[in-house]
Design an enzyme around this catalytic site. Sequence first.
Site, PDB file in Angstrom:
ATOM      1  N   TYR A 154      -1.483  -3.567  -7.145  1.00 52.16           N
ATOM      2  CA  TYR A 154      -1.153  -4.521  -6.030  1.00 52.16           C
ATOM      3  C   TYR A 154      -2.215  -4.134  -4.844  1.00 52.16           C
ATOM      4  CZ  TYR A 154       1.248  -6.899  -2.191  1.00 52.16           C
ATOM      5  OH  TYR A 154       1.663  -7.947  -1.277  1.00 52.16           O
ATOM      6  N   ARG A 201       2.177 -12.087  -0.799  1.00 49.32           N
ATOM      7  CA  ARG A 201       0.913 -12.523  -0.069  1.00 49.32           C
ATOM      8  C   ARG A 201       0.305 -13.700  -0.830  1.00 49.32           C
ATOM      9  NH1 ARG A 201      -1.787  -8.749   4.065  1.00 49.32           N
ATOM     10  NH2 ARG A 201       0.024  -7.379   4.448  1.00 49.32           N
ATOM     11  N   HIS A 213     -10.579  -2.495  11.239  1.00 48.46           N
ATOM     12  CA  HIS A 213      -9.640  -3.181  10.585  1.00 48.46           C
ATOM     13  C   HIS A 213      -9.215  -4.271  11.838  1.00 48.46           C
ATOM     14  CE1 HIS A 213      -4.995  -3.615   9.293  1.00 48.46           C
ATOM     15  NE2 HIS A 213      -5.837  -4.327   8.717  1.00 48.46           N
ATOM     16  N   ARG A 241       0.821  -1.325   0.118  1.00 44.62           N
ATOM     17  CA  ARG A 241      -0.039  -0.013  -0.069  1.00 44.62           C
ATOM     18  C   ARG A 241       0.787   1.134   0.119  1.00 44.62           C
ATOM     19  NH1 ARG A 241      -1.699   0.829   4.341  1.00 44.62           N
ATOM     20  NH2 ARG A 241      -1.411  -1.033   5.619  1.00 44.62           N
ATOM     21  N   CYS A 255       0.641  -7.669  11.578  1.00 46.05           N
ATOM     22  CA  CYS A 255       0.776  -7.717  12.981  1.00 46.05           C
ATOM     23  C   CYS A 255      -0.016  -8.926  13.887  1.00 46.05           C
ATOM     24  CB  CYS A 255       0.570  -6.372  13.958  1.00 46.05           C
ATOM     25  SG  CYS A 255       1.788  -5.242  13.545  1.00 46.05           S
ATOM     26  N   LYS A 289      -9.836  -2.334   1.585  1.00 35.78           N
ATOM     27  CA  LYS A 289      -9.313  -1.218   2.308  1.00 35.78           C
ATOM     28  C   LYS A 289     -10.073   0.095   1.983  1.00 35.78           C
ATOM     29  CE  LYS A 289      -6.964  -3.797   4.590  1.00 35.78           C
ATOM     30  NZ  LYS A 289      -6.018  -4.039   5.743  1.00 35.78           N
ATOM     31  N   ASP A 308      -9.610 -10.003   8.768  1.00 32.92           N
ATOM     32  CA  ASP A 308      -8.891  -8.672   8.621  1.00 32.92           C
ATOM     33  C   ASP A 308      -9.645  -7.497   8.721  1.00 32.92           C
ATOM     34  OD1 ASP A 308      -6.478  -7.217   7.593  1.00 32.92           O
ATOM     35  OD2 ASP A 308      -7.584  -6.500   5.860  1.00 32.92           O
TER      36      ASP A 308
HETATM   37  P1  GTP Z   1      -2.443  -7.632   7.269  1.00 39.04           P
HETATM   38  O1  GTP Z   1      -3.030  -8.722   6.236  1.00 39.04           O
HETATM   39  O2  GTP Z   1      -1.324  -6.937   6.822  1.00 39.04           O
HETATM   40  O3  GTP Z   1      -3.613  -6.657   7.906  1.00 39.04           O
HETATM   41  O4  GTP Z   1      -1.727  -8.619   8.541  1.00 39.04           O
HETATM   42  P2  GTP Z   1      -2.177  -9.548   9.688  1.00 39.04           P
HETATM   43  O5  GTP Z   1      -2.478  -8.607  10.751  1.00 39.04           O
HETATM   44  O6  GTP Z   1      -3.142 -10.558   9.259  1.00 39.04           O
HETATM   45  O7  GTP Z   1      -0.867 -10.247  10.013  1.00 39.04           O
HETATM   46  P3  GTP Z   1      -0.372 -11.664   9.838  1.00 39.04           P
HETATM   47  O8  GTP Z   1      -1.205 -12.650  10.902  1.00 39.04           O
HETATM   48  O9  GTP Z   1      -0.245 -12.326   8.593  1.00 39.04           O
HETATM   49  O10 GTP Z   1       0.979 -11.674  10.490  1.00 39.04           O
HETATM   50  C1  GTP Z   1       2.121 -10.974  10.040  1.00 39.04           C
HETATM   51  C2  GTP Z   1       3.384 -11.374  10.787  1.00 39.04           C
HETATM   52  O11 GTP Z   1       3.313 -11.529  11.937  1.00 39.04           O
HETATM   53  C3  GTP Z   1       3.773 -12.966  10.101  1.00 39.04           C
HETATM   54  O12 GTP Z   1       5.108 -12.865   9.501  1.00 39.04           O
HETATM   55  C4  GTP Z   1       3.779 -13.515  11.412  1.00 39.04           C
HETATM   56  O13 GTP Z   1       4.721 -14.882  11.399  1.00 39.04           O
HETATM   57  C5  GTP Z   1       4.119 -12.422  12.423  1.00 39.04           C
HETATM   58  N1  GTP Z   1       3.346 -12.935  13.490  1.00 39.04           N
HETATM   59  C6  GTP Z   1       1.855 -13.339  13.679  1.00 39.04           C
HETATM   60  N2  GTP Z   1       1.365 -13.580  14.904  1.00 39.04           N
HETATM   61  C7  GTP Z   1       2.821 -13.824  15.752  1.00 39.04           C
HETATM   62  C8  GTP Z   1       2.922 -14.070  17.022  1.00 39.04           C
HETATM   63  O14 GTP Z   1       1.918 -14.343  18.115  1.00 39.04           O
HETATM   64  N3  GTP Z   1       4.170 -13.834  17.555  1.00 39.04           N
HETATM   65  C9  GTP Z   1       5.200 -13.349  16.654  1.00 39.04           C
HETATM   66  N4  GTP Z   1       6.377 -13.230  17.140  1.00 39.04           N
HETATM   67  N5  GTP Z   1       5.058 -13.189  15.665  1.00 39.04           N
HETATM   68  C10 GTP Z   1       3.837 -13.271  14.930  1.00 39.04           C
HETATM   69  C1  SPV Z   2      -2.920  -4.486   5.091  1.00 37.90           C
HETATM   70  O1  SPV Z   2      -2.009  -3.936   4.914  1.00 37.90           O
HETATM   71  O2  SPV Z   2      -3.522  -4.059   6.279  1.00 37.90           O
HETATM   72  C2  SPV Z   2      -3.477  -5.623   4.358  1.00 37.90           C
HETATM   73  C3  SPV Z   2      -3.046  -5.983   2.850  1.00 37.90           C
HETATM   74  O3  SPV Z   2      -4.548  -6.403   4.802  1.00 37.90           O
HETATM   75  S1  SPV Z   2      -3.377  -4.817   1.752  1.00 37.90           S
HETATM   76  O4  SPV Z   2      -4.635  -5.419   1.133  1.00 37.90           O
HETATM   77  O5  SPV Z   2      -2.442  -4.795   0.753  1.00 37.90           O
HETATM   78  O6  SPV Z   2      -3.838  -3.439   2.391  1.00 37.90           O
HETATM   79 MN    MN Z   3      -5.086  -5.583   6.904  1.00 41.24          MN
END
Ligand code: GTP
Ligand code: SPV
Ligand code: MN
Length: 595
Positions: A207, A378, A236, A79, A260, A216, A285
């Site tokens: 993208y 992704r 979110h 983004r 995160c 979003k 999400d």
């Molecule tokens: P968006 O799709 O961008 O909104 O992200 P998201 O909040 O769904 O994050 P996602 O679950 O994909 O995790 C992102 C990164 O954080 C990955 O590389 C995971 O491995 C790491 N991660 C997720 N949960 C944990 C956790 O409990 N501990 C640690 N140390 N890392 C974590």
């Molecule tokens: C985020 O960045 O919080 C996502 C991926 O979930 S995107 O769809 O690129 O915004």
């Molecule tokens: Mn997101």
Amino acid sequence: MTEPRNSTTAPTSNPHLIQWVKEMAALCKPDRIVWCDGSEDEKTRLYEQAVAEGVIQELDQKKLPGCYYARSNPNDVARVEHLTFICTPTKDEAGPTNNWMAPDEAYRKLGGLFDGAMKGRTMYVVPYIMGPAGSEMSKVGIELTDSIYVVLNMRIMTRMGKIALDMLGDANTFNRGLHSTLDVNPERRYICHFPQDNTIWSIGSGYGGNVLLGKKCLALRIGSVLGRDEGWLAEHMLILGVESPEGQMTYVAAAFPSACGKTNFAMMIPPKRFNGWKIWTVGDDIAWMRVGPDGRLWAINPEAGYFGVAPGTSMQSNPNAMQTVLKDTIFTNVALTPDKGDVWWEGKDGPIPADLIDWQGRPWTNASPEKAAHPNSRFTAPARNNPCLSRFADDPQGVPISAIIFGGRRASTVPLVLQSFNWTHGVFLGATLGSETTAAATGKVGVVRRDPMAMLPFCGYNMGDYFAHWLKMQHKIANPPKIFMVNWFRQHNGKFLWPGFGENMRVLKWIVDRARVARGAQETIMGWVPRPGDLDLSGLDISDEQIHEATKIDYREWKTELESQAEFFDKLGDRMPRPLSLWREMLLARVAERL
Ligand code: GTP
Ligand code: SPV
Ligand code: MN
């Protein structure tokens, strides 16, 4: 070549829709217009065409049936917050945390870029629903795009095609989304939102969140404005259900900033100790939440698929996600095996392959200092593939939320878990959420910034008014969820203190018990925290020292934290609700007692 069977005549009599498509086509001047119906037939055709055009590559169909591989332009991998605009009549409506452009100027500027942008290309008309078909909460959008990759992703991420046109009927209430990849030049890249026109114009990117306009742009930026005006919340947040061994269900919504941990938390498998406990995913999400007739907050997931972070996903960290991406998935910007049949990313199971083709198509060896997959690479996978998909994921009513969790990526200060005293304090915890930046947006990674409710990049109006909306929601919710804060990412000597992933169940269990008013806790100045023994740590190899470090409240660190929160609050000027500013000052005064 056989004659294309794509539908070039409008399969709708909606006069507003027909008129708008005509106008946008007159502007963009595509060679042809194709209306998407969402059928299986169309799917087969579009994938064949995308492969033939080199937009995607077929992976090994025996190993990964229905799976494809895509690369975006290396200048277009996340983004772009600095190129994202809220185009309200006044700058004040967008507020100090958003980029603003006057609507006339934005339409003129982007209109110039869209003029003839689709010459030689096809304009796809993509009707879609955000939310379950027939839900009062759902919204219809139409995205016009010249990217077949966008069409294929929207097919997975939304309820797309005829189903959306049927729901819309002859109404004029649809979101008007216009997208062109143009020449994928960052100099000509803009993501503009016009809340007062229910319109989104996106140009110059191909993208993710920049171009899958339902996600979003509609579900959060425009959605948050609709939520303000109609009295609900667009957030979110992931949504999950916790099932106890007795079969009792508790639903939780959690806001963590991009990359995160939402997808991981939403699909978590509890550790052995929690035999009989089960997590069900409603969403990973985005949550739309409104007050039900029973005075509780009810949430739906507007999406139908997951656009999830690939790196770090493994059988160890997220087995359900690994299962989910075994079929009908599009992988973007991950690495390819040399036979081009399979994909790889950092953190995937097994030994690191000796040779790969990296996300930019270059040969890669395990001696290479660079990453094979882009950190923001992704997968796009249908929710129906998820082994722990909640049976209420498609329910028009949604699920009743008992707890809301805010969490950031913080190396220090913020404890593993904390419960707010009340709604106002909970809103304060959300409003002061800080997190280290990640690869999900372009820019420097690892810098702590305020990301209130994980919505900094996604709130479509003045953040001060958004906080006020959150505070006011309390008066509508007779039975409000309890509000918590978590931090999986606290460190000591550069190492994570908490094992995370499935082990987060231990924290979730405490949260569920507290939300249902059961288990013990201690009141501190900052909120309720677990006492030693209140978290179920049995079977977990963690020292008393480590758990103390992960859960402690260090008042010296909190003094710095509370002081730094003022910078953000001050930025919102007189739109900042007084109760939240007063709460911050009160905490600062209380912390002084402890120093
Ligand atoms: P968006 O799709 O961008 O909104 O992200 P998201 O909040 O769904 O994050 P996602 O679950 O994909 O995790 C992102 C990164 O954080 C990955 O590389 C995971 O491995 C790491 N991660 C997720 N949960 C944990 C956790 O409990 N501990 C640690 N140390 N890392 C974590
Ligand atoms: C985020 O960045 O919080 C996502 C991926 O979930 S995107 O769809 O690129 O915004
Ligand atoms: Mn997101």
